[in-house]
Design a protein around this motif. Sequence first.
Motif, mmCIF file in Angstrom:
data_model
loop_
_atom_site.group_PDB
_atom_site.id
_atom_site.type_symbol
_atom_site.label_atom_id
_atom_site.label_comp_id
_atom_site.label_asym_id
_atom_site.label_seq_id
_atom_site.Cartn_x
_atom_site.Cartn_y
_atom_site.Cartn_z
ATOM 1 N N CYS A 76 14.799 -0.134 3.711
ATOM 2 C CA CYS A 76 14.127 0.862 4.554
ATOM 3 C C CYS A 76 14.062 2.205 3.843
ATOM 4 N N ALA A 77 15.159 2.575 3.159
ATOM 5 C CA ALA A 77 15.176 3.848 2.436
ATOM 6 C C ALA A 77 14.137 3.868 1.315
ATOM 7 N N LEU A 78 13.953 2.725 0.674
ATOM 8 C CA LEU A 78 12.999 2.642 -0.439
ATOM 9 C C LEU A 78 11.543 2.635 0.022
ATOM 10 N N LEU A 79 11.263 2.049 1.195
ATOM 11 C CA LEU A 79 9.874 1.780 1.582
ATOM 12 C C LEU A 79 9.348 2.632 2.729
ATOM 13 N N GLU A 80 10.217 3.065 3.611
ATOM 14 C CA GLU A 80 9.707 3.783 4.784
ATOM 15 C C GLU A 80 9.164 5.158 4.434
ATOM 16 N N GLY A 81 9.579 5.697 3.289
ATOM 17 C CA GLY A 81 9.013 6.965 2.823
ATOM 18 C C GLY A 81 7.543 6.853 2.465
ATOM 19 N N LEU A 82 7.054 5.638 2.273
ATOM 20 C CA LEU A 82 5.630 5.396 1.992
ATOM 21 C C LEU A 82 4.834 5.179 3.274
ATOM 22 N N PRO A 126 0.837 -1.209 0.000
ATOM 23 C CA PRO A 126 0.000 0.000 0.000
ATOM 24 C C PRO A 126 0.867 1.253 0.000
ATOM 25 N N ALA A 127 0.325 2.330 -0.560
ATOM 26 C CA ALA A 127 1.016 3.621 -0.603
ATOM 27 C C ALA A 127 -0.018 4.727 -0.424
ATOM 28 N N PRO A 128 0.400 5.870 0.144
ATOM 29 C CA PRO A 128 -0.560 6.950 0.417
ATOM 30 C C PRO A 128 -0.835 7.846 -0.781
ATOM 31 N N ASP A 129 -0.125 7.623 -1.892
ATOM 32 C CA ASP A 129 -0.250 8.540 -3.024
ATOM 33 C C ASP A 129 -0.409 7.757 -4.322
ATOM 34 N N ARG A 130 -0.401 8.501 -5.410
ATOM 35 C CA ARG A 130 -0.546 7.949 -6.757
ATOM 36 C C ARG A 130 -1.736 6.986 -6.850
ATOM 37 N N LYS A 131 -1.490 5.739 -7.168
ATOM 38 C CA LYS A 131 -2.587 4.784 -7.355
ATOM 39 C C LYS A 131 -2.981 4.062 -6.069
ATOM 40 N N GLY A 132 -2.368 4.436 -4.957
ATOM 41 C CA GLY A 132 -2.669 3.801 -3.684
ATOM 42 C C GLY A 132 -1.830 2.577 -3.407
ATOM 43 N N ILE A 183 8.932 0.137 -7.690
ATOM 44 C CA ILE A 183 10.150 0.248 -6.891
ATOM 45 C C ILE A 183 10.980 -1.006 -7.119
ATOM 46 N N ASP A 184 12.247 -0.802 -7.482
ATOM 47 C CA ASP A 184 13.162 -1.917 -7.723
ATOM 48 C C ASP A 184 13.894 -2.264 -6.431
ATOM 49 N N LEU A 185 13.845 -3.539 -6.063
ATOM 50 C CA LEU A 185 14.478 -4.005 -4.834
ATOM 51 C C LEU A 185 15.794 -4.705 -5.157
ATOM 52 N N PRO A 186 16.837 -4.478 -4.355
ATOM 53 C CA PRO A 186 18.175 -5.023 -4.655
ATOM 54 C C PRO A 186 18.295 -6.511 -4.328
ATOM 55 N N VAL A 191 2.657 -8.763 3.841
ATOM 56 C CA VAL A 191 2.181 -7.385 3.952
ATOM 57 C C VAL A 191 0.987 -7.356 4.896
ATOM 58 N N LEU A 192 1.164 -6.710 6.037
ATOM 59 C CA LEU A 192 0.103 -6.595 7.048
ATOM 60 C C LEU A 192 -0.183 -5.116 7.287
ATOM 61 N N GLY A 193 -1.011 -4.548 6.438
ATOM 62 C CA GLY A 193 -1.252 -3.113 6.525
ATOM 63 C C GLY A 193 0.029 -2.369 6.197
ATOM 64 N N LYS A 194 0.490 -1.521 7.118
ATOM 65 C CA LYS A 194 1.724 -0.762 6.918
ATOM 66 C C LYS A 194 2.956 -1.513 7.429
ATOM 67 N N ASN A 195 2.745 -2.694 7.990
ATOM 68 C CA ASN A 195 3.861 -3.484 8.520
ATOM 69 C C ASN A 195 4.269 -4.571 7.535
ATOM 70 N N LEU A 196 5.549 -4.590 7.198
ATOM 71 C CA LEU A 196 6.072 -5.565 6.253
ATOM 72 C C LEU A 196 6.987 -6.535 6.986
ATOM 73 N N GLY A 197 6.765 -7.843 6.767
ATOM 74 C CA GLY A 197 7.672 -8.869 7.265
ATOM 75 C C GLY A 197 8.553 -9.326 6.124
#
Length: 678
Positions: free
Chosen positions: A632-638, A490-496, A575-578, A606-612
């Motif tokens: 964390c840098a790629l995803l925590e901004g969301l 999930p994301a707070p912007d664009r397409k959600g 988002i591309d993951l390494p 994916v559990l809501g905003k919490n990722l395992g």
Amino acid sequence: MNHPRTLRVDYDQTASVMCVVGSELNVNLNRSAPPSSKFFSVKCTPSVQYSIIPTPLKESHLSPIPLHGKSVLLIGMSRASQHENDSKLSIRYYGESEEVLGRAVLHLTAVEISLDVDADRDGVVEKNNTNKGSWKWGPNGHGAILLVNCDTERKFRKKLDSESEEVSEHSDLKDMTVMALRTKGPAKLPEGYKLTMHISQGDAESVRVFKLRSPDTTGNILTENLFYKYFEKAFPLVLSSKVLSQEVPYLGGTAEMNFYVEGLRFPDKDFNGLIRINLSLLEPISTGLPETPIFTDTVVFRVAPWIMTPNTLQPSEVFVCSTSDNYRFLKSMRSLVAKSGYKLNICHEYMNRGDRWMQDELEFGYIDAPHKQFPVVLDSPRDGKLKDFPYSQLLGPDFGYVTRMAEEDDVSSLDSFGNLEVSPPVTVNGKDYPLGRIIIGVAFPTATKGRNMTKVVQDFLWAQKVQEPIALFSDWLYVGHVDEFMTFVPAPDRKGFRLLLASPDAGYKVFRGLRNAGHGQAKLFEGLKDEEQKTVDEILDDEGLRGENNYVQHCIDWNRDVLKRELGLDEDDIIDLPILFKLVPDKKEEEFRALAYYPDMVNMIVLGKNLGIPKPFGPKVNGRCALEAEMCALLEGLGLSCTFINDFASYHKLLGEVHCGSNVRREAFDFKWWNLEM
């Protein structure tokens, strides 16, 4: 609803005629007239309505009207009769000099008959909806909805309700769709007339109809309260694969009788989901001859599809297996699920028998109708040691079950449901997919050989219609599942949401950055027992590994382009993951396929905003894993929170990760599938 019917009339005879209010009797006057007739006139009692075609010039039909070769009398009734033959119509025929040549008399009995359903999908069975006999998609559409009765009310001896020809519990009725027979008329039908409900042979395998028994053997009406005592006999079967037609009672006066309709199977390649149920009024001809229908009312149902739920929907409960070697993994999952506020269900060893791949065995979805909604688990044809879990542990009251069986030789790794995902809602070239689109992995389109998801599962998924599938190329992977290189968060912007893709290019970018910053000797897999540690320099200098990852990147890029096109995505939605891969020999197919080089971080829960996220054990800089830091840098901004779970020994080494070893049941969409524009 107009039901025209041709009626023969004989002059110099009196006939008794049944007429349904709202239907129309058509009399060819010239065909029934005496020879040499030139004129006619019509007279009737007040409840009879009629018109003449062509319209006569004279104002009064009581005066002789010229008889033409195509003169037609249209007869209808304005209300139901209170008694048999309580209305009358007469036709007089005249010669050239307007002398009377003959007279036909009709004694009319009118009834109101309506087979009714919730055609406007508001949860109420309305009376005689003009659109009840057809189906139309969309918010302004129509047509009733039927659920497959695929749960079970049996608490001790499990059996799908759809497999039983009886109503086992009162609650079973709640899974069925109500259909009402409404009648109005005299206390009984004229001698020999009867009402019959019927279905086609083609629909018979897909539907059953029950009714409340009335009256019972004591002469008393059996109420639903008495059902608890007599439920085995309270709701007899009316229509089924063995009974295509059955007489139903006409109760007399103003009456309503409820029938309970259950779906028996989901839409599939050989079944478009539409079902028709008919009610006919039959007229006797003569002793020894079959009755003929003089009126038929039809209702149409569409069977509700099975619907998958994407990562962007609210979780309800999480499922994982407990095995002899996954204690640490299980402890981390408990903590993550508790922090997220959801329920954790653990499948213990007596049930899983060492099969830890909860994601691969099943997929959660649901079915929905205006009157009822409940979850339904789709059981994969992989049939590992977890194969009994979906049926024995999940199937129950208001929790349904469906599976598609395939020949053992047709089943491959691609039939495990890590290879079955669904996107969040998208709009593509102006077309809305408010329930998202199903995503499966198959062999490359030009491949002459390779593994594919079995046809019976693909046919089932396509037949649901509401989440039009997308086929990706996943056979390049050793296991072959789409969840090895993609997921949604999930994301707070664009397409959600964002599409996360595994990216060797992004992985090499991280490693090159480490070497440029002087960390070329930082080690991958540091702290892991029995695992060969690799430095950043060793990884970057391995030309063979680089070549393998170039191949993997090409495979992922092919899928990237498909997903962008089919989901209407821009680069900013991805988002591309390494993540790096390695190629290993697949002895069964005599070729090389890809595995994640270190724990595959895209294979997350994916559990809501919490990722395992699988803990990657990447090179450490200042005591912190560089790969974790990049994630964390790629995803925590969301607004997402990253929790890294050690699954290395208990999952990664066994060719799976966190997502493979878990499953999430989620809340249903607010959007109603029948409002889709098709």
